[in-house]
Write an enzyme that holds these catalytic residues in place. Structure first.
Site, PDB file in Angstrom:
ATOM      1  N   GLN A  97      -6.324 -12.736  48.036  1.00  0.00           N
ATOM      2  CA  GLN A  97      -5.932 -12.144  46.752  1.00  0.00           C
ATOM      3  C   GLN A  97      -6.012 -10.627  46.831  1.00  0.00           C
ATOM      4  OE1 GLN A  97      -7.800 -14.631  43.312  1.00  0.00           O
ATOM      5  NE2 GLN A  97      -9.103 -14.983  45.092  1.00  0.00           N
ATOM      6  N   ASN A  98      -6.490 -10.117  47.967  1.00  0.00           N
ATOM      7  CA  ASN A  98      -6.668  -8.669  48.103  1.00  0.00           C
ATOM      8  C   ASN A  98      -5.362  -7.977  48.454  1.00  0.00           C
ATOM      9  OD1 ASN A  98      -9.302  -9.115  47.557  1.00  0.00           O
ATOM     10  ND2 ASN A  98      -9.993  -9.000  49.681  1.00  0.00           N
ATOM     11  N   VAL A  99      -5.310  -6.706  48.084  1.00  0.00           N
ATOM     12  CA  VAL A  99      -4.079  -5.929  48.293  1.00  0.00           C
ATOM     13  C   VAL A  99      -4.340  -4.767  49.249  1.00  0.00           C
ATOM     14  CG1 VAL A  99      -3.122  -6.577  46.048  1.00  0.00           C
ATOM     15  CG2 VAL A  99      -4.593  -4.572  46.191  1.00  0.00           C
ATOM     16  N   HIS A 115      -1.119 -11.535  46.243  1.00  0.00           N
ATOM     17  CA  HIS A 115      -0.800 -10.519  45.231  1.00  0.00           C
ATOM     18  C   HIS A 115      -0.117  -9.286  45.820  1.00  0.00           C
ATOM     19  CE1 HIS A 115      -4.249 -12.467  42.721  1.00  0.00           C
ATOM     20  NE2 HIS A 115      -3.142 -13.161  42.699  1.00  0.00           N
ATOM     21  N   CYS A 123      11.715  -0.478  45.161  1.00  0.00           N
ATOM     22  CA  CYS A 123      12.559   0.017  44.072  1.00  0.00           C
ATOM     23  C   CYS A 123      13.024  -1.166  43.225  1.00  0.00           C
ATOM     24  CB  CYS A 123      13.768   0.757  44.642  1.00  0.00           C
ATOM     25  SG  CYS A 123      14.964   1.181  43.345  1.00  0.00           S
ATOM     26  N   CYS A 126      17.320  -1.041  43.435  1.00  0.00           N
ATOM     27  CA  CYS A 126      18.079  -1.376  44.642  1.00  0.00           C
ATOM     28  C   CYS A 126      17.270  -2.186  45.656  1.00  0.00           C
ATOM     29  CB  CYS A 126      18.632  -0.111  45.311  1.00  0.00           C
ATOM     30  SG  CYS A 126      17.410   0.853  46.211  1.00  0.00           S
ATOM     31  N   CYS A 174      12.793   6.192  43.450  1.00  0.00           N
ATOM     32  CA  CYS A 174      13.461   5.722  44.669  1.00  0.00           C
ATOM     33  C   CYS A 174      14.285   6.846  45.302  1.00  0.00           C
ATOM     34  CB  CYS A 174      14.356   4.533  44.348  1.00  0.00           C
ATOM     35  SG  CYS A 174      15.329   3.992  45.759  1.00  0.00           S
ATOM     36  N   SER A 216     -14.371 -14.337  42.192  1.00  0.00           N
ATOM     37  CA  SER A 216     -14.948 -14.923  40.983  1.00  0.00           C
ATOM     38  C   SER A 216     -14.073 -16.068  40.468  1.00  0.00           C
ATOM     39  CB  SER A 216     -15.068 -13.857  39.894  1.00  0.00           C
ATOM     40  OG  SER A 216     -13.775 -13.455  39.474  1.00  0.00           O
TER      41      SER A 216
HETATM   42  N1  LIG Z   1      -9.918  -5.108  47.763  1.00  0.00           N
HETATM   43  C1  LIG Z   1      -8.876  -5.394  46.977  1.00  0.00           C
HETATM   44  O1  LIG Z   1      -7.749  -5.502  47.440  1.00  0.00           O
HETATM   45  C2  LIG Z   1      -9.097  -5.615  45.496  1.00  0.00           C
HETATM   46  C3  LIG Z   1     -10.200  -5.067  44.836  1.00  0.00           C
HETATM   47  C4  LIG Z   1     -10.362  -5.325  43.461  1.00  0.00           C
HETATM   48  C5  LIG Z   1      -9.436  -6.112  42.780  1.00  0.00           C
HETATM   49  N2  LIG Z   1      -8.364  -6.625  43.453  1.00  0.00           N
HETATM   50  C6  LIG Z   1      -7.398  -7.481  42.725  1.00  0.00           C
HETATM   51  O2  LIG Z   1      -7.989  -8.017  41.538  1.00  0.00           O
HETATM   52  C7  LIG Z   1      -8.181  -9.429  41.558  1.00  0.00           C
HETATM   53  C8  LIG Z   1      -9.689  -9.690  41.459  1.00  0.00           C
HETATM   54  O3  LIG Z   1     -10.036 -11.072  41.580  1.00  0.00           O
HETATM   55  P1  LIG Z   1     -11.076 -11.515  42.701  1.00  0.00           P
HETATM   56  O4  LIG Z   1     -11.525 -12.879  42.350  1.00  0.00           O
HETATM   57  O5  LIG Z   1     -10.505 -11.259  44.041  1.00  0.00           O
HETATM   58  O6  LIG Z   1     -12.262 -10.490  42.549  1.00  0.00           O
HETATM   59  P2  LIG Z   1     -13.386 -10.389  41.435  1.00  0.00           P
HETATM   60  O7  LIG Z   1     -13.736  -8.949  41.353  1.00  0.00           O
HETATM   61  O8  LIG Z   1     -13.013 -11.099  40.195  1.00  0.00           O
HETATM   62  O9  LIG Z   1     -14.605 -11.189  42.072  1.00  0.00           O
HETATM   63  C9  LIG Z   1     -15.246 -10.757  43.246  1.00  0.00           C
HETATM   64  C10 LIG Z   1     -16.482 -11.625  43.446  1.00  0.00           C
HETATM   65  O10 LIG Z   1     -17.058 -11.295  44.704  1.00  0.00           O
HETATM   66  C11 LIG Z   1     -18.450 -11.166  44.546  1.00  0.00           C
HETATM   67  N3  LIG Z   1     -18.901 -10.251  45.610  1.00  0.00           N
HETATM   68  C12 LIG Z   1     -18.908  -8.899  45.604  1.00  0.00           C
HETATM   69  N4  LIG Z   1     -19.309  -8.418  46.788  1.00  0.00           N
HETATM   70  C13 LIG Z   1     -19.573  -9.501  47.556  1.00  0.00           C
HETATM   71  C14 LIG Z   1     -20.031  -9.667  48.886  1.00  0.00           C
HETATM   72  N5  LIG Z   1     -20.290  -8.613  49.677  1.00  0.00           N
HETATM   73  N6  LIG Z   1     -20.176 -10.936  49.358  1.00  0.00           N
HETATM   74  C15 LIG Z   1     -19.921 -12.008  48.567  1.00  0.00           C
HETATM   75  N7  LIG Z   1     -19.502 -11.915  47.311  1.00  0.00           N
HETATM   76  C16 LIG Z   1     -19.315 -10.672  46.809  1.00  0.00           C
HETATM   77  C17 LIG Z   1     -18.638 -10.634  43.155  1.00  0.00           C
HETATM   78  O11 LIG Z   1     -19.935 -10.882  42.658  1.00  0.00           O
HETATM   79  C18 LIG Z   1     -17.547 -11.391  42.382  1.00  0.00           C
HETATM   80  O12 LIG Z   1     -18.036 -12.634  41.909  1.00  0.00           O
HETATM   81  C19 LIG Z   1      -7.612  -9.896  42.867  1.00  0.00           C
HETATM   82  O13 LIG Z   1      -6.688 -10.879  42.609  1.00  0.00           O
HETATM   83  C20 LIG Z   1      -6.963  -8.669  43.526  1.00  0.00           C
HETATM   84  O14 LIG Z   1      -5.552  -8.749  43.431  1.00  0.00           O
HETATM   85  C21 LIG Z   1      -8.180  -6.388  44.786  1.00  0.00           C
HETATM   86 ZN   LIG Z   2      16.536   2.325  44.658  1.00  0.00          ZN
END
Ligand SMILES: NC(=O)c1ccc[n+]([C@@H]2O[C@H](COP(=O)([O-])OP(=O)(O)OC[C@H]3O[C@@H](n4cnc5c(N)ncnc54)[C@H](O)[C@@H]3O)[C@@H](O)[C@H]2O)c1
Ligand SMILES: [Zn+2]
Length: 272
Positions: A97-99, A115, A123, A126, A174, A216
């Site tokens: 889910q990370n970006v 995500h 853009c 286009c 763009c 979470s």
């Molecule tokens: N790094 C990134 O790319 C990033 C950062 C923040 C939010 N987001 C975006 O926001 C949304 C957030 O939802 P989510 O569920 O991924 O995150 P969240 O913030 O809702 O939950 C993160 C969970 O990880 C736990 N946590 C924190 N550090 C930890 C560790 N070292 N070890 C184990 N657990 C740990 C926290 O207590 C929390 O419960 C994602 O879908 C994402 O798109 C991305």
């Molecule tokens: Zn364009």
């Protein structure tokens, strides 16, 4: 409890779903961790981004300031352990889910970025892509007054800025058609592209176990894979600091730091 997760890995075919918690040890804050609640902000919604030029200026100004730190974050022990587990063949696949692209940077070969990624923008007129690094050069060139004045980092690489900092801000558009550029991430209020969801279900469907790490599961976007795994009668394990919305569906629940736990699993499987 971690011993039970290790046994699940010994059986192989583990699908892994990661969230912001795997990147906190790289210095990128999560949204809903124990230490984050107080300063949690609502990320921009898609409708607001599209609504006004001023909203987009605010988004890009924050993004410009936050990018320096966000883009310098390095993969940590959790990303590295997962990449090694992948190389050893015990994973059915990885859904993140990370970006932040940190799984790629740790050498992970195959994954679904549910995500999207902040590393590129698209853009909306286009469809052409531009790298975020290239956009950053334009942002800095066009907005030198903001440069290095603020550096509070918010979770998705944007930073908190006072209103006056946004005045006169020039947003990147763009380079081909002048259209609205949008970071290639799923904003709140937007759907995950169907093809990505299907590929992710595909990973779960060929797995024996689903392991969730550092999420979470507040957002349905991730929780649906836990539901799918239970529907299929799979084992579900969760490694997370703090409660998750999937806890009642989990067969194993480990309260641990992602980096330490995943390294322990990797070592137990004798991957060095
Ligand atoms: N790094 C990134 O790319 C990033 C950062 C923040 C939010 N987001 C975006 O926001 C949304 C957030 O939802 P989510 O569920 O991924 O995150 P969240 O913030 O809702 O939950 C993160 C969970 O990880 C736990 N946590 C924190 N550090 C930890 C560790 N070292 N070890 C184990 N657990 C740990 C926290 O207590 C929390 O419960 C994602 O879908 C994402 O798109 C991305
Ligand atoms: Zn364009």
């Amino acid at each position: 409890m971690l011993e039970r997760v290790i046994d699940l890995f010994r059986a192989g075919d583990v699908a892994v779903l990661t969230g912001a918690g795997v990147s906190t040890e790289s210095g990128i804050p999560d949204y809903r961790g124990p230490g984050t609640l107080k300063r949690a902000r609502t990320p921009i919604r898609f409708a607001d981004y599209m609504a006004t030029h001023a909203n987009r200026a605010r988004y890009w100004a924050r993004s410009m300031v936050g990018w320096e730190r966000f883009s310098q974050a390095q993969p940590n022990a959790a990303h590295r352990a997962l990449a090694e587990l992948e190389a050893s063949g015990v994973l059915a696949g990885l859904i993140t889910q990370n970006v932040d692209r940190l799984h790629h940077r740790a050498g992970h070969q195959s994954l679904v970025e549910l995500h999207g990624a902040l590393a590129e923008a698209r853009c909306l007129s286009c469809g052409s892509f531009e790298s975020r690094a290239s956009i950053q050069l334009r942002l800095l060139r066009d907005n030198p007054q903001l440069h290095a004045r603020y550096d509070a980092l918010a979770p998705d690489g944007d930073a908190a800025l006072p209103d006056e900092a946004i005045d006169g801000f020039i947003i990147p558009t763009c380079e081909h058609c002048g259209g609205v550029l949008k970071p290639n991430v799923v904003f709140f209020g937007e759907n995950v592209p169907k093809e990505r969801v299907e590929r992710s279900y595909g990973i779960v469907d060929r797995a024996r176990t689903l392991l969730v790490v550092g999420s979470s599961l507040t957002v349905f976007s991730g929780l649906r894979f836990v539901r799918r795994a239970k529907e299929r009668g799979m084992q579900v394990a969760i490694i997370n600091l703090g409660q998750t919305r999937g806890d009642n569906l989990a067969d194993v629940r480990v309260e641990a730091t992602a980096g330490t736990a995943l390294q322990t699993i990797k070592n137990a499987l004798s991957l060095h």
